[in-house]
Design a protein around this motif. Structure first.
Motif, PDB file in Angstrom:
ATOM      1  N   CYS A 176     -32.380  -8.008  -3.330  1.00  0.00           N
ATOM      2  CA  CYS A 176     -32.864  -7.839  -1.965  1.00  0.00           C
ATOM      3  C   CYS A 176     -32.347  -9.006  -1.143  1.00  0.00           C
ATOM      4  O   CYS A 176     -31.980 -10.048  -1.695  1.00  0.00           O
ATOM      5  N   GLY A 177     -32.300  -8.820   0.149  1.00  0.00           N
ATOM      6  CA  GLY A 177     -31.812  -9.924   0.956  1.00  0.00           C
ATOM      7  C   GLY A 177     -31.672  -9.617   2.429  1.00  0.00           C
ATOM      8  O   GLY A 177     -32.086  -8.569   2.914  1.00  0.00           O
ATOM      9  N   GLU A 178     -31.077 -10.596   3.102  1.00  0.00           N
ATOM     10  CA  GLU A 178     -30.807 -10.520   4.537  1.00  0.00           C
ATOM     11  C   GLU A 178     -29.344 -10.877   4.765  1.00  0.00           C
ATOM     12  O   GLU A 178     -28.818 -11.782   4.121  1.00  0.00           O
ATOM     13  N   ALA A 179     -28.719 -10.170   5.685  1.00  0.00           N
ATOM     14  CA  ALA A 179     -27.325 -10.460   6.023  1.00  0.00           C
ATOM     15  C   ALA A 179     -27.135 -10.353   7.530  1.00  0.00           C
ATOM     16  O   ALA A 179     -27.809  -9.554   8.194  1.00  0.00           O
ATOM     17  N   GLN A 180     -26.229 -11.175   8.040  1.00  0.00           N
ATOM     18  CA  GLN A 180     -25.869 -11.129   9.452  1.00  0.00           C
ATOM     19  C   GLN A 180     -24.354 -11.114   9.580  1.00  0.00           C
ATOM     20  O   GLN A 180     -23.642 -11.523   8.655  1.00  0.00           O
ATOM     21  N   ILE A 181     -23.897 -10.644  10.712  1.00  0.00           N
ATOM     22  CA  ILE A 181     -22.450 -10.617  10.950  1.00  0.00           C
ATOM     23  C   ILE A 181     -21.925 -12.045  10.913  1.00  0.00           C
ATOM     24  O   ILE A 181     -22.489 -12.946  11.539  1.00  0.00           O
ATOM     25  N   ASN A 182     -20.880 -12.256  10.165  1.00  0.00           N
ATOM     26  CA  ASN A 182     -20.287 -13.579  10.003  1.00  0.00           C
ATOM     27  C   ASN A 182     -19.602 -13.990  11.302  1.00  0.00           C
ATOM     28  O   ASN A 182     -18.631 -13.364  11.725  1.00  0.00           O
ATOM     29  N   THR A 203     -29.750  -8.497  12.230  1.00  0.00           N
ATOM     30  CA  THR A 203     -29.934  -8.748  10.808  1.00  0.00           C
ATOM     31  C   THR A 203     -30.074  -7.446  10.040  1.00  0.00           C
ATOM     32  O   THR A 203     -30.753  -6.516  10.497  1.00  0.00           O
ATOM     33  N   ILE A 204     -29.432  -7.396   8.875  1.00  0.00           N
ATOM     34  CA  ILE A 204     -29.653  -6.312   7.921  1.00  0.00           C
ATOM     35  C   ILE A 204     -30.641  -6.811   6.873  1.00  0.00           C
ATOM     36  O   ILE A 204     -30.484  -7.907   6.329  1.00  0.00           O
ATOM     37  N   LEU A 205     -31.654  -6.013   6.593  1.00  0.00           N
ATOM     38  CA  LEU A 205     -32.593  -6.269   5.504  1.00  0.00           C
ATOM     39  C   LEU A 205     -32.350  -5.198   4.447  1.00  0.00           C
ATOM     40  O   LEU A 205     -32.346  -4.007   4.776  1.00  0.00           O
ATOM     41  N   PHE A 206     -32.145  -5.595   3.209  1.00  0.00           N
ATOM     42  CA  PHE A 206     -31.744  -4.596   2.205  1.00  0.00           C
ATOM     43  C   PHE A 206     -32.393  -4.820   0.850  1.00  0.00           C
ATOM     44  O   PHE A 206     -32.729  -5.942   0.464  1.00  0.00           O
ATOM     45  N   ILE A 207     -32.557  -3.720   0.132  1.00  0.00           N
ATOM     46  CA  ILE A 207     -32.902  -3.706  -1.288  1.00  0.00           C
ATOM     47  C   ILE A 207     -31.975  -2.684  -1.925  1.00  0.00           C
ATOM     48  O   ILE A 207     -31.938  -1.526  -1.496  1.00  0.00           O
ATOM     49  N   PHE A 209     -19.839  -9.759   6.685  1.00  0.00           N
ATOM     50  CA  PHE A 209     -21.225 -10.198   6.741  1.00  0.00           C
ATOM     51  C   PHE A 209     -21.411 -11.484   5.944  1.00  0.00           C
ATOM     52  O   PHE A 209     -20.724 -11.722   4.955  1.00  0.00           O
ATOM     53  N   ALA A 210     -22.349 -12.297   6.396  1.00  0.00           N
ATOM     54  CA  ALA A 210     -22.752 -13.494   5.664  1.00  0.00           C
ATOM     55  C   ALA A 210     -24.152 -13.254   5.112  1.00  0.00           C
ATOM     56  O   ALA A 210     -25.034 -12.776   5.829  1.00  0.00           O
TER      57      ALA A 210
END
Length: 197
Positions: free
Chosen positions: A183-189, A121-125, A168-169
């Motif tokens: 901000c959010g979370e993304a994972q490889i689709n 998981t990517i966590l981003f702002i 990414f999704a």
């Protein structure tokens, strides 16, 4: 010790960024990479008992970051466009206010995708081009001058779209401060991976 950057960021932290850090950062566990650690503002939000290995990085490791980082955390100067790690290495990658100033966003995101585990998981702002037309025009208009003043920082990027076109999704997202920040979370689709196999 507080840095000039921390002072500059204080109002933005107070009205949304701090809350985003408090929501996202404690989710990190396992093997963790933080890109663009800056002055180390995220560090107090990690649950270190959930982390097996952690690397914090920036293009230049400033003295304010180095003072805040505990000895058990690895510190490296890194460029997100050329990460010196093996494929599928990290459970979580965190970055805050980084991709506004990355030269080649696609290359940077592809590097994150390469070193992230398939279920990671990517966590981003990030700050992005706002949704309201008046603000959009203003941000686009001042962006050339802002880039020169702010060391290559861009005010008009669409980070969510960049993630999606690079496989990414988006699992979670929240916009704040008049949609200037996200901000959010993304994972490889998974579907994206299946198509390429």
């Amino acid at each position: 010790m507080v840095s000039f950057y921390d002072i500059f960021m204080f109002p933005l932290e107070k009205y949304g960024i701090k809350k985003s850090r408090e929501i996202l950062i404690p989710k990190a566990k396992g093997t963790v990479l933080e890109i663009g650690s800056g002055t180390g503002v995220n560090l107090k939000h990690y649950q270190f008992d959930q982390i097996e290995r952690m690397i914090v990085s920036d293009k230049v490791l400033g003295k304010h970051l180095l003072k805040r980082v505990p000895n058990f955390i690895e510190k490296q100067s890194l460029d997100v466009e050329e990460l010196p790690f093996e494929d599928n290495m990290f459970d979580f990658i965190i970055h805050t206010l980084v991709f506004c100033s990355v030269d080649d966003v696609t290359k940077g995101i592809q590097e994150l995708k390469r070193v992230l585990k398939p279920e990671g998981t990517i966590l981003f702002i990030e700050h992005v081009l706002p949704e309201k037309s008046g603000l959009r025009r203003l941000f686009n208009w001042i962006n050339p001058a802002w880039r020169k003043f702010a060391s290559g920082c861009n005010l008009n990027r669409d980070y969510l779209k960049s993630l999606e076109v690079n496989g990414f999704a988006i699992r979670y997202q929240r916009k704040f401060l008049r949609t200037v920040f996200i901000c959010g979370e993304a994972q490889i689709n998974i579907l994206d991976n299946e198509v390429k196999v």
